[in-house]
Enzyme design. Structure first.
Site, PDB file in Angstrom:
ATOM      1  N   GLY A  38       0.915  -1.301  -0.017  1.00  0.00           N
ATOM      2  CA  GLY A  38       0.081   0.061   0.028  1.00  0.00           C
ATOM      3  C   GLY A  38       0.830   1.246   0.173  1.00  0.00           C
ATOM      4  O   GLY A  38       2.032   1.298   0.344  1.00  0.00           O
ATOM      5  N   SER A  77      -3.392  -7.628   2.016  1.00  0.00           N
ATOM      6  CA  SER A  77      -2.588  -8.636   1.538  1.00  0.00           C
ATOM      7  C   SER A  77      -1.811  -7.948   0.314  1.00  0.00           C
ATOM      8  O   SER A  77      -2.483  -7.241  -0.533  1.00  0.00           O
ATOM      9  CB  SER A  77      -3.491  -9.708   1.001  1.00  0.00           C
ATOM     10  OG  SER A  77      -2.834 -10.775   0.070  1.00  0.00           O
ATOM     11  N   TYR A 147      -0.656 -17.178  -2.732  1.00  0.00           N
ATOM     12  CA  TYR A 147      -1.802 -16.389  -2.613  1.00  0.00           C
ATOM     13  C   TYR A 147      -2.980 -17.108  -2.350  1.00  0.00           C
ATOM     14  O   TYR A 147      -3.879 -16.876  -1.649  1.00  0.00           O
ATOM     15  CB  TYR A 147      -1.836 -15.338  -3.760  1.00  0.00           C
ATOM     16  CG  TYR A 147      -2.893 -14.369  -3.755  1.00  0.00           C
ATOM     17  CD1 TYR A 147      -2.748 -13.135  -2.759  1.00  0.00           C
ATOM     18  CD2 TYR A 147      -3.833 -14.331  -4.694  1.00  0.00           C
ATOM     19  CE1 TYR A 147      -3.894 -12.537  -2.825  1.00  0.00           C
ATOM     20  CE2 TYR A 147      -4.913 -13.149  -4.849  1.00  0.00           C
ATOM     21  CZ  TYR A 147      -4.805 -12.428  -3.636  1.00  0.00           C
ATOM     22  OH  TYR A 147      -5.782 -11.291  -3.862  1.00  0.00           O
ATOM     23  N   THR A 177      -9.848  -6.412 -10.498  1.00  0.00           N
ATOM     24  CA  THR A 177     -10.455  -4.909 -10.409  1.00  0.00           C
ATOM     25  C   THR A 177      -9.092  -3.834 -10.839  1.00  0.00           C
ATOM     26  O   THR A 177      -8.032  -4.398 -10.624  1.00  0.00           O
ATOM     27  CB  THR A 177     -10.724  -4.753  -8.799  1.00  0.00           C
ATOM     28  OG1 THR A 177     -11.785  -5.550  -8.458  1.00  0.00           O
ATOM     29  CG2 THR A 177     -11.291  -3.351  -8.653  1.00  0.00           C
TER      30      THR A 177
END
Ligand code: UDP
Length: 320
Positions: A38, A77, A147, A177
């Site tokens: 992030g 994640s 994952y 997305t």
């Protein structure tokens, strides 16, 4: 009724849009992030908002959030294949221990927990399109398993909490997305192709490009996640856009849309790359009254404008 919602992974691509939508409707937000994938910039515009708190923490070690909590959304994640392949142990840790800490926080406050799972739980699906009832076809020892299995474990843990402790939970299965705040170096298909097209560089199509993905614009996706969070459903519920394209079609669409002179370059297909993916969103439509509404063209334009500015592209082919 507004509340104080903890968004785990709140500075990420999806998490930061969720923080925006929660604040816009009057909730307070506690954003927890370790900034491994992030970005601080994703929530910089929220720092002066009275309802916004930022907590820097790796949730696989614990969640140092004090005070009242009226909901927990777990979007923490790495999610891009290059990211989770570079952070394999961290991805497994956040999916397991991080999810456990999130569930315990929600249970302690007697509040709802939303788990952001993924279409990757379906692996390389032999059922098409994928409904929630399909159990998937995942290679448990391949590189992507860090994952896929982390998310499958998250789902199992979420359901075990629900069954044994009565924790109020919801599981969303998120399909591909895209949108503003994808990092330029994220490595996913839309950001790669848009940046390559704006720079007139070859678009890197992995394999022959016949594999398919179904792309959802981020604002639609987050609206769907909130609809699930606000409902009484446990799920899992697919939240994605059924608008399916082959990767080669997507490359051509982006070249045309931007009037780019890019060519197409074929590179090797990553191991275990799913051959097709499209959500069956019957449940989301019927139970949540949700469906995506942003066209691919609009979504790509908005994403291109963001990436052009973020990557400092001087002449992004008329992208405003
Ligand atoms: N892909 C591609 N070129 C790129 C990046 C991705 O052809 O530069 C392909 C990738 O092999 C996959 C699809 O695009 O088939 C979507 O990849 P992405 O990494 O966005 O997400 P995934 O669905 O694999 O998690």
């Amino acid at each position: 009724m507004s509340g104080r919602i903890v968004v785990l992974g709140g500075s990420g691509f999806l998490g930061s849009h969720l923080c925006d939508q929660l604040l816009a409707r009057g909730d307070d937000v506690v954003c927890v992030d370790d900034f491994s994938t992030g970005r601080r910039a994703n929530v910089a515009h929220l720092h002066d908002h009275a309802g916004f708190t930022l907590v820097e923490a790796d949730i696989s070690l614990g969640i140092p959030v004090e005070g009242s909590v009226s909901g927990v959304c777990n979007l923490a994640s790495p999610a891009s294949p290059p990211d989770y392949l570079a952070l394999p142990l961290q991805t497994l840790a956040v999916g397991s221990e991080g999810t456990r800490h999130g569930l315990e926080l929600a249970a302690r406050h007697g509040t709802r927990f939303l788990m952001a799972s993924t279409s990757e739980v379906y692996g390389d699906p032999d059922v098409h399109p994928q409904a929630e009832s399909y159990w998937g076809n995942v290679n448990p020892v391949g590189p992507r398993s860090v994952y896929d299995e982390a998310k499958r474990f998250s789902e199992a843990l979420t359901m075990a909490h629900h069954r044994t402790l009565g924790t109020d939970v919801a599981i969303a299965r998120i399909f591909n997305t895209y949108g503003p705040r994808l990092r330029p170096d994220d490595g996913r298909v839309v950001s790669n192709f848009l940046l390559q097209a704006m720079r007139d560089e070859p678009l890197t199509v992995y394999g022959d490009g016949s594999q398919t993905r179904s792309l959802c614009y981020v604002e639609d996706e987050v609206r769907g996640l909130l609809a699930l969070f606000d409902s009484n459903l446990t799920g899992p519920v697919n939240i994605g856009n059924p608008d399916e394209h082959t990767v080669i079609q997507l490359a051509r669409t982006i070249i045309d849309l931007l009037g780019s002179s890019s060519t197409i370059e074929h590179l090797p297909l990553p191991t275990d790359d799913p051959t097709r993916r499209r959500p069956d969103i019957t449940v989301a439509r019927a139970e949540l009254g949700w469906e995506p509404s942003t066209s691919l063209e609009d979504g790509l334009h908005r994403t291109a404008a963001y990436l052009a500015e973020d990557a400092g592209i001087a002449d992004p082919h008329g992208v405003a």
